[in-house]
Write an enzyme that holds these catalytic residues in place. Structure first.
Site, PDB file in Angstrom:
ATOM      1  N   ASP A 174     -10.433   5.766   5.907  1.00 52.58           N
ATOM      2  CA  ASP A 174     -11.342   6.857   6.269  1.00 52.58           C
ATOM      3  C   ASP A 174     -11.197   7.120   7.755  1.00 52.58           C
ATOM      4  OD1 ASP A 174     -13.695   8.672   6.302  1.00 52.58           O
ATOM      5  OD2 ASP A 174     -14.065   7.812   4.324  1.00 52.58           O
TER       6      ASP A 174
ATOM      7  N   HIS B  58     -11.028  13.324   6.063  1.00 50.49           N
ATOM      8  CA  HIS B  58     -11.340  11.910   6.349  1.00 50.49           C
ATOM      9  C   HIS B  58     -10.090  11.163   6.806  1.00 50.49           C
ATOM     10  CE1 HIS B  58     -15.575  11.679   5.048  1.00 50.49           C
ATOM     11  NE2 HIS B  58     -15.250  12.668   4.245  1.00 50.49           N
TER      12      HIS B  58
ATOM     13  N   ASP C 100     -25.877   3.000  -0.865  1.00 50.34           N
ATOM     14  CA  ASP C 100     -26.118   2.898   0.583  1.00 50.34           C
ATOM     15  C   ASP C 100     -27.467   3.516   0.946  1.00 50.34           C
ATOM     16  OD1 ASP C 100     -25.038   5.420  -0.120  1.00 50.34           O
ATOM     17  OD2 ASP C 100     -24.247   5.764   1.898  1.00 50.34           O
TER      18      ASP C 100
ATOM     19  N   TYR D  79     -25.860   6.191  -5.337  1.00 47.37           N
ATOM     20  CA  TYR D  79     -25.486   5.901  -3.947  1.00 47.37           C
ATOM     21  C   TYR D  79     -26.260   4.676  -3.460  1.00 47.37           C
ATOM     22  CZ  TYR D  79     -21.924   9.270  -2.837  1.00 47.37           C
ATOM     23  OH  TYR D  79     -20.718   9.918  -2.774  1.00 47.37           O
TER      24      TYR D  79
ATOM     25  N   TRP E 244     -21.177   2.907   0.508  1.00 54.48           N
ATOM     26  CA  TRP E 244     -20.655   3.396   1.783  1.00 54.48           C
ATOM     27  C   TRP E 244     -21.244   2.513   2.865  1.00 54.48           C
ATOM     28  CZ3 TRP E 244     -16.875   6.697   1.059  1.00 54.48           C
ATOM     29  CH2 TRP E 244     -16.869   7.486  -0.089  1.00 54.48           C
ATOM     30  N   THR E 245     -20.467   2.255   3.916  1.00 51.99           N
ATOM     31  CA  THR E 245     -20.894   1.163   4.796  1.00 51.99           C
ATOM     32  C   THR E 245     -21.115   1.555   6.265  1.00 51.99           C
ATOM     33  OG1 THR E 245     -18.593   0.517   5.110  1.00 51.99           O
ATOM     34  CG2 THR E 245     -19.786  -0.581   3.333  1.00 51.99           C
ATOM     35  N   GLU E 246     -21.456   2.830   6.508  1.00 57.05           N
ATOM     36  CA  GLU E 246     -21.745   3.194   7.900  1.00 57.05           C
ATOM     37  C   GLU E 246     -22.764   2.235   8.525  1.00 57.05           C
ATOM     38  OE1 GLU E 246     -21.418   5.370   5.467  1.00 57.05           O
ATOM     39  OE2 GLU E 246     -20.599   7.275   6.184  1.00 57.05           O
TER      40      GLU E 246
ATOM     41  N   TRP F  88     -19.718  13.289  -7.341  1.00 59.88           N
ATOM     42  CA  TRP F  88     -20.775  12.800  -6.440  1.00 59.88           C
ATOM     43  C   TRP F  88     -21.749  13.925  -6.101  1.00 59.88           C
ATOM     44  CZ3 TRP F  88     -21.393  13.438  -0.852  1.00 59.88           C
ATOM     45  CH2 TRP F  88     -20.482  14.325  -0.268  1.00 59.88           C
TER      46      TRP F  88
ATOM     47  N   ARG G 127     -15.518   2.108   7.212  1.00 62.11           N
ATOM     48  CA  ARG G 127     -16.594   2.209   8.202  1.00 62.11           C
ATOM     49  C   ARG G 127     -16.900   0.823   8.747  1.00 62.11           C
ATOM     50  NH1 ARG G 127     -17.448   6.529   4.813  1.00 62.11           N
ATOM     51  NH2 ARG G 127     -17.066   8.460   5.970  1.00 62.11           N
TER      52      ARG G 127
ATOM     53  N   ASP H 183     -12.717  14.783  -0.646  1.00 58.73           N
ATOM     54  CA  ASP H 183     -14.080  15.256  -0.352  1.00 58.73           C
ATOM     55  C   ASP H 183     -14.186  15.761   1.086  1.00 58.73           C
ATOM     56  OD1 ASP H 183     -13.606  12.573   0.447  1.00 58.73           O
ATOM     57  OD2 ASP H 183     -15.733  12.313   0.847  1.00 58.73           O
ATOM     58  N   GLU H 184     -15.187  16.599   1.293  1.00 57.11           N
ATOM     59  CA  GLU H 184     -15.612  17.027   2.628  1.00 57.11           C
ATOM     60  C   GLU H 184     -14.425  17.425   3.520  1.00 57.11           C
ATOM     61  OE1 GLU H 184     -19.674  14.543   3.222  1.00 57.11           O
ATOM     62  OE2 GLU H 184     -17.858  13.357   3.433  1.00 57.11           O
TER      63      GLU H 184
HETATM   64  C1  ACM Z   1     -18.671  11.172  -0.490  1.00 57.18           C
HETATM   65  O1  ACM Z   1     -19.757  10.578  -0.496  1.00 57.18           O
HETATM   66  N1  ACM Z   1     -18.312  11.865   0.584  1.00 57.18           N
HETATM   67  C2  ACM Z   1     -17.767  11.140  -1.616  1.00 57.18           C
END
Ligand code: ACM
Ligand code: ZN
Length: 649
Positions: A197, A271, A426, A424, A473-475, A401, A168, A334-335
């Protein structure tokens, strides 16, 4: 008389007992004696051959600020050296990172179950020394004293780590090394590098040069951030960056010298936006959909019906295996959006041919197929919670997670804990004056109170919990200073959660010990969030109390209002499925409005502009002060949160 003597003896004992030095993570056993060992220009050091790296590390640590060159002594010697590093196989039962440290005015004896144990012990010595020891240049008059201690120490869990998302936003290799140094100080063992990602591919793959020639760059910094919040722009002004394979080897070797294992993460099957924007033939659509991989790109997915996509992933992984010597390779998982797979003839064909029950099982087919390849190359697969969907591959490890730890561990899978609720990093860590974050609320105490063993996990399966890590996480994090601010001191809490026996943990004591870590960080130039007393919540909102359309609500805040000046009001989501939106906030004095702040704010899974500033010009003695705000909960009424008020002059 006898009582008197006993009393005097007790007092004498107290007066010679020094205060316990501040070590984070807290040591398992420590006794402190009066006196100290002092490093000088004549200090000698010995260590067996396999401890060469550790002896050099310690010698460098002392040398930089003092100029002293520790003199090496051969292993077999007449007189023991002043500083003796040794392997003690009798410690092996406590794990490879166990060590004992004995400091007297005449010597330092550090014994480890393995070189890793000796290295962890050196980190304790580092924290026993004055913080100026971190200086990379000479410090005049530095007193290189180590208080006399007897320590026996070993970690509760092997996996003690941080994850950094460099997709990100990109962080240069020197910034990553600085993070590793800060992690090493707290005896962390594992750095999880989220290299890939939707928004950028960061690792050079020789077979597919476009991944970094094109996939590492996007038009803009994205995520609505100020372009100046990062310096990682290419000569053409595009945002991004990547690591060459030499860079990767350099960072992995740097980490290895700190006894930190680097776990690479190559996200699949979701992703995958960065890959599919440059190699669209591996997507279900088979053609390029997006022109740029900025913040607008939503999770894309490899086509699970296309064998070429598997060949591509396997070729990438083959280069990854060669760069990372560790046991685990993280494949994300994930996702995974299933929409494309539902519509794709190739994916549907695969479901039929393999006798799978829908897209969930197609996901597990993807993971199992990759896992076979990972295992055939002598590696072990690890992936996020969702790799359990449709059945977990045989010897895969799980990174929890959003759940699955109890089920996974009970089925015999190893598990690393990193739940959003506690790990988390972030998420916001305070309510007032914080930089914009992705949402959520994980203050220091919450991280510190984390217990890695899930309460519902039966004792016989607890051995499958490898440890825990904090995720960065670095959004919304684009600069190294901001990244470190989010990492620390919450990362220090993760370190203690995973090293120190649960019964030895104490939050107030931990907070006090952080002062020493902070003093070292100050000299290292590592940023961190200072400890503050958060104002106590005055009021709040509860599930069912809010409407879906804006309506004013009023709270008595008289207890917080005294002087003339500015007050900050923070609305902080604490749980529920809905976000709270705020339209405006006003301050009422005896029912009459005296200040108003009108702007759109929100707090929830995404938090933005959730602090309101209200100015009081003329306090009124004995008045009733009220906060009124127009609020609604978005998409239902299940939102909970609290309101804090802080005087800011
Ligand atoms: C995640 O935070 N999508 C692993
Ligand atoms: Zn497909």
């Amino acid at each position: 008389m006898r009582t008197m003597i006993r009393l005097m003896t007790a007092l004498l004992a107290i007066s010679t007992m020094a205060a316990e030095p501040a070590i984070v993570p807290k040591t398992v056993e420590m006794t402190v004696n009066a006196g100290s060992f002092t490093f000088t220009a004549n200090t000698t050091i010995s260590g067996s051959r396999e401890l060469g790296n550790e002896a050099t590390y310690l010698a460098n640590l002392i040398n930089k600020p003092t100029g002293f060159l520790l003199k090496g002594l051969p292993e077999i010697k007449q007189h023991p050296a002043d500083v003796q590093l040794e392997i003690d196989s009798s410690l092996a039962g406590l794990g490879p990172e166990a060590y004992t440290l004995s400091v007297t005015p005449r010597s330092i004896v550090l014994k480890g179950a393995s070189p890793a144990g000796v290295f962890r012990g050196i980190q304790t010595i580092r924290l026993l020394l004055p913080p100026q020891i971190e200086s990379r240049t000479k410090v005049a008059g530095i007193a290189c004293d180590v208080p006399d201690v007897e320590i026996k120490d070993y970690p509760r869990f092997a996996w003690r780590g941080l994850m950094l998302d460099v997709s990100r936003h990109f962080f240069a290799k020197e910034e990553v090394k600085k993070l590793l140094d800060a992690m090493a100080l707290q005896k962390m063992s594992t750095f999880h590098w989220h290299l890939v990602d939707d928004n950028g591919w960061r690792i050079e793959i020789k077979k597919y040069p476009k991944l970094t020639q094109e996939g590492a760059w996007r038009k803009e910094i994205g995520f609505g951030l100020d372009p100046k919040s990062s310096t990682t722009y290419g000569p053409d002004g595009r945002y991004g960056g990547f690591y060459t394979q030499d860079d990767i080897r350099e960072v992995v070797a740097y980490a290895a010298a700190l006894h930190i294992t680097v776990i690479p993460e190559i996200e699949m099957p979701g992703h995958a936006g960065a890959v599919l924007s440059v190699y669209p033939e591996f997507s279900c659509e088979g053609k390029k959909l997006s022109t740029d991989m900025g913040a607008g790109v939503h999770a894309s997915v490899y086509c699970a019906g296309n064998d070429d996509a598997f060949t591509f992933v396997q070729n990438v992984l083959t280069e990854v295996f060669a760069l990372f010597p560790g046991k685990y390779v993280h494949i994300g998982g994930d996702e995974v959006p299933k929409g494309n797979w539902k519509k794709c003839p190739k994916c549907q064909e695969r479901i039929k041919a393999e006798g799978l029950k829908g897209e969930h099982e197609l996901q597990s087919y993807f993971i199992r197929r990759i896992e076979k390849f990972v295992n055939a190359n002598g590696k072990t697969l690890i992936g996020w919670s969702e790799i359990r969907e449709g059945g977990l591959a045989k010897n895969a490890a799980l990174m929890d997670w959003i759940g699955g730890a109890v089920e996974g561990a009970s089925d015999g899978h190893d598990v690393v804990m990193s739940p959003t609720s506690h790990c988390y990093l972030d998420y916001a860590q305070g309510k007032h004056g914080e930089p914009r974050s992705i949402g959520g609320f994980v203050p220091l105490k919450k991280v510190y109170d984390f217990e890695p063993i899930p309460a519902k996990l039966k004792p016989e399966f607890q051995k499958h919990i490898l440890g825990a890590q904090g995720n960065l996480w670095t959004e919304y994090i684009a600069s190294p200073g901001h990244m470190e601010y989010m990492a620390f001191p919450r990362g220090c809490a993760i370190a203690e959660d995973t090293w120190t026996p649960a019964k030895e943990k104490n939050y107030e004591d931990f907070r006090a010990r952080l002062a020493n870590i902070f003093a070292h960080f100050d000299v290292m130039g590592v940023n961190y969030r200072k400890l503050t007393e958060e104002p106590k919540p005055l009021a709040g909102w509860k599930s069912g109390e809010t409407k879906e359309t804006f309506a004013p609500q009023t709270w008595d805040i008289s207890s917080q209002i005294k002087d003339a000046g500015k007050y900050e009001v923070a609305f902080q989501y604490t749980g529920g499925t809905c976000r709270l939106d705020i339209e405006w906030a006003t301050l009422l004095v005896n029912g009459k409005e005296v200040a108003r702040d009108t702007h759109a704010g929100q707090t929830g899974a995404s938090t933005k502009n959730n602090v309101y500033k209200l100015k009081l010009d003329a306090p009124v003695a004995g008045a009733k002060y009220e906060l009124q705000a127009s609020i609604r909960s978005d998409g239902g009424t299940d939102s909970n949160g609290d309101i804090t008020v802080q005087f800011v002059k």
